[in-house]
Write a protein that holds these residues in place. Structure first.
Motif, PDB file in Angstrom:
ATOM      1  N   UNK A 190       0.850  -1.201   0.000  1.00  0.00           N
ATOM      2  CA  UNK A 190       0.000   0.000   0.000  1.00  0.00           C
ATOM      3  C   UNK A 190       0.882   1.246   0.000  1.00  0.00           C
ATOM      4  N   UNK A 191       0.802   2.031  -1.042  1.00  0.00           N
ATOM      5  CA  UNK A 191       1.765   3.105  -1.250  1.00  0.00           C
ATOM      6  C   UNK A 191       1.617   4.227  -0.232  1.00  0.00           C
ATOM      7  N   UNK A 192       0.456   4.337   0.414  1.00  0.00           N
ATOM      8  CA  UNK A 192       0.248   5.430   1.355  1.00  0.00           C
ATOM      9  C   UNK A 192       1.170   5.418   2.553  1.00  0.00           C
ATOM     10  N   UNK A 193       1.726   4.263   2.897  1.00  0.00           N
ATOM     11  CA  UNK A 193       2.638   4.175   4.029  1.00  0.00           C
ATOM     12  C   UNK A 193       4.065   4.595   3.681  1.00  0.00           C
ATOM     13  N   UNK A 194       4.355   4.737   2.408  1.00  0.00           N
ATOM     14  CA  UNK A 194       5.737   4.727   1.961  1.00  0.00           C
ATOM     15  C   UNK A 194       6.272   6.097   1.531  1.00  0.00           C
ATOM     16  N   UNK A 195       7.553   6.314   1.801  1.00  0.00           N
ATOM     17  CA  UNK A 195       8.307   7.382   1.174  1.00  0.00           C
ATOM     18  C   UNK A 195       8.833   6.842  -0.147  1.00  0.00           C
ATOM     19  N   UNK A 196       8.468   7.429  -1.273  1.00  0.00           N
ATOM     20  CA  UNK A 196       8.812   6.824  -2.568  1.00  0.00           C
ATOM     21  C   UNK A 196      10.299   6.591  -2.779  1.00  0.00           C
ATOM     22  N   UNK A 197      11.157   7.541  -2.387  1.00  0.00           N
ATOM     23  CA  UNK A 197      12.589   7.368  -2.610  1.00  0.00           C
ATOM     24  C   UNK A 197      13.155   6.265  -1.730  1.00  0.00           C
ATOM     25  N   UNK A 198      12.772   6.257  -0.464  1.00  0.00           N
ATOM     26  CA  UNK A 198      13.272   5.222   0.447  1.00  0.00           C
ATOM     27  C   UNK A 198      12.776   3.842   0.038  1.00  0.00           C
ATOM     28  N   UNK A 199      11.512   3.743  -0.366  1.00  0.00           N
ATOM     29  CA  UNK A 199      10.992   2.448  -0.798  1.00  0.00           C
ATOM     30  C   UNK A 199      11.733   1.970  -2.036  1.00  0.00           C
ATOM     31  N   UNK A 200      11.972   2.856  -2.990  1.00  0.00           N
ATOM     32  CA  UNK A 200      12.699   2.469  -4.194  1.00  0.00           C
ATOM     33  C   UNK A 200      14.075   1.923  -3.842  1.00  0.00           C
ATOM     34  N   UNK A 201      14.746   2.537  -2.867  1.00  0.00           N
ATOM     35  CA  UNK A 201      16.048   2.047  -2.441  1.00  0.00           C
ATOM     36  C   UNK A 201      15.976   0.668  -1.823  1.00  0.00           C
ATOM     37  N   UNK A 202      14.973   0.435  -0.983  1.00  0.00           N
ATOM     38  CA  UNK A 202      14.819  -0.888  -0.362  1.00  0.00           C
ATOM     39  C   UNK A 202      14.543  -1.958  -1.418  1.00  0.00           C
ATOM     40  N   UNK A 203      13.673  -1.638  -2.375  1.00  0.00           N
ATOM     41  CA  UNK A 203      13.336  -2.616  -3.410  1.00  0.00           C
ATOM     42  C   UNK A 203      14.531  -2.896  -4.322  1.00  0.00           C
ATOM     43  N   UNK A 204      15.279  -1.865  -4.660  1.00  0.00           N
ATOM     44  CA  UNK A 204      16.450  -2.055  -5.512  1.00  0.00           C
ATOM     45  C   UNK A 204      17.488  -2.920  -4.817  1.00  0.00           C
TER      46      UNK A 204
END
Length: 348
Positions: free
Chosen positions: A83-97
């Motif tokens: 659920x994207x509402x919980x997430x900071x987009x840049x930090x999430x992208x880093x975790x996924x990468x």
């Protein structure tokens, strides 16, 4: 033997909730990691985890899948959904990468919009008035933009690091991950957005009843809407989910428990529910022959090549292992699926 109309399934995955006991989260999470390894040994193409907050389940799909990447070698590792509402987009992208790099490029990332339990968690996740923030499609688009790995700043921007001067960008950069992003589509609007953006779509056992009270009609309509917007040049995929619980190799007590589980959820499938007219697909529980007959009559399954087995909540490791075994040996091959080459799971 039943005549089965569905013979075009080429990809088979499973989705598990990652349950654990309140007083012993390690044991449940370890069981889920073991299940991913079991799925790989059985030849499944993908293993997916739900992401849940405030519940006894995996609260960070990226962290869990990083661990799963070290227990497996081949199987796709998916999130359904973040659920994207919980997430900071840049930090999430880093975790996924990072998780994708650890898995050698096996991550499949599913998103949804919004923030469940927002009244409880909104002020804990975001500063200021979180209700004014875009917690919808735009936030997912930001994550995908960051995954592209474009340098930050202008062409002359560098940062000084202990390793020397570097161009600043999201690290690690995982080429191709942006093309392995999915959206959990349950409405025509969400299917349109995913198609326009080039995401693959997941459509499970819950959809919005838009102009129909029939689950299959509603799901076929959103898939058609999506495919009308995705051209052949895009690497988009369509996967549908069904709760499928065969009990061929289960004992009598387990069979009764599975039947009772499905019976307890049957009423919700009889009519649209709530203001959004939510429609639920019935659970498919029984012997392999009974299940094959019902899947053969499922018009949506005949339209897709990817099937995701949605494992029920609150079952145990032994139940999940038995369900995966029976689906792999008694059901999936008769849907046209062939198991992937079996790689030896990483021992721990």
């Amino acid at each position: 033997m039943s005549e089965v109309a569905v013979t075009g399934i080429s990809s088979l995955s499973f989705l598990t909730p990652g349950n654990f006991a309140e007083d012993d989260p390690y044991a449940g999470l370890e069981d889920t990691l073991r299940l991913f390894a079991v799925g790989e040994r059985l030849g499944f193409d993908g293993a997916w985890i739900r992401q849940r907050h405030l519940e006894r389940g995996v609260s960070s799909a990226a962290v869990f899948l990083a661990a799963a990447s070290q227990r497996t070698r081949r199987i796709e590792l998916g999130t359904a959904v973040i659920p994207i509402g919980y997430e900071n987009p840049f930090r999430l992208a880093g975790d996924l990468a990072l998780a994708d790099a650890l898995s050698h490029g096996r991550l499949q990332v599913g998103f949804s919009t919004g923030m469940p339990h927002a009244d409880l968690m909104g002020h804990l996740v975001h500063e200021g008035d979180w209700r004014a923030l875009d917690l919808s499609y735009g936030r997912i688009a930001q994550v995908r933009h960051h995954l592209l790995g474009h340098p930050l700043g202008d062409e002359d921007t560098v940062i000084q690091t202990p390793a020397g001067a570097q161009r600043p960008r999201l690290q690690p950069h995982s080429p191709g991950l942006v093309d392995r992003t999915w959206y959990g589509a349950a409405s025509l609007r969400s299917a349109r957005w995913a198609g326009e953006q080039g995401l693959s779509i997941l459509s499970g056992n819950i959809v919005a009843g838009e102009g129909t009270d029939d689950f299959a009609s509603a799901q076929r309509a959103l898939i058609r809407e999506y495919r009308g917007l995705v051209g052949p040049e895009r690497p988009a995929r369509v996967a549908i989910g069904r709760v499928i619980v065969p009990f061929d190799s289960a004992d009598a007590a387990t069979r009764r428990r599975y039947r009772a589980y499905a019976a307890g959820r049957h009423e919700r499938t009889l009519a649209p529910r709530g203001a959004k007219r939510t429609l639920f697909a019935p659970d498919v529980v029984g012997t392999s022959e009974e299940i094959l007959e019902r899947l053969g009559a499922d018009p949506v399954l005949a339209d897709v090549a990817e099937l995701r087995l949605e494992l029920p909540y609150e079952f145990g490791f032994g139940d999940y292992e038995q369900i995966l075994h029976d689906v792999r040996h008694h059901i999936a091959p008769r849907l046209g699926w062939q198991p992937a080459a079996v790689a030896e799971a990483v021992s721990t």
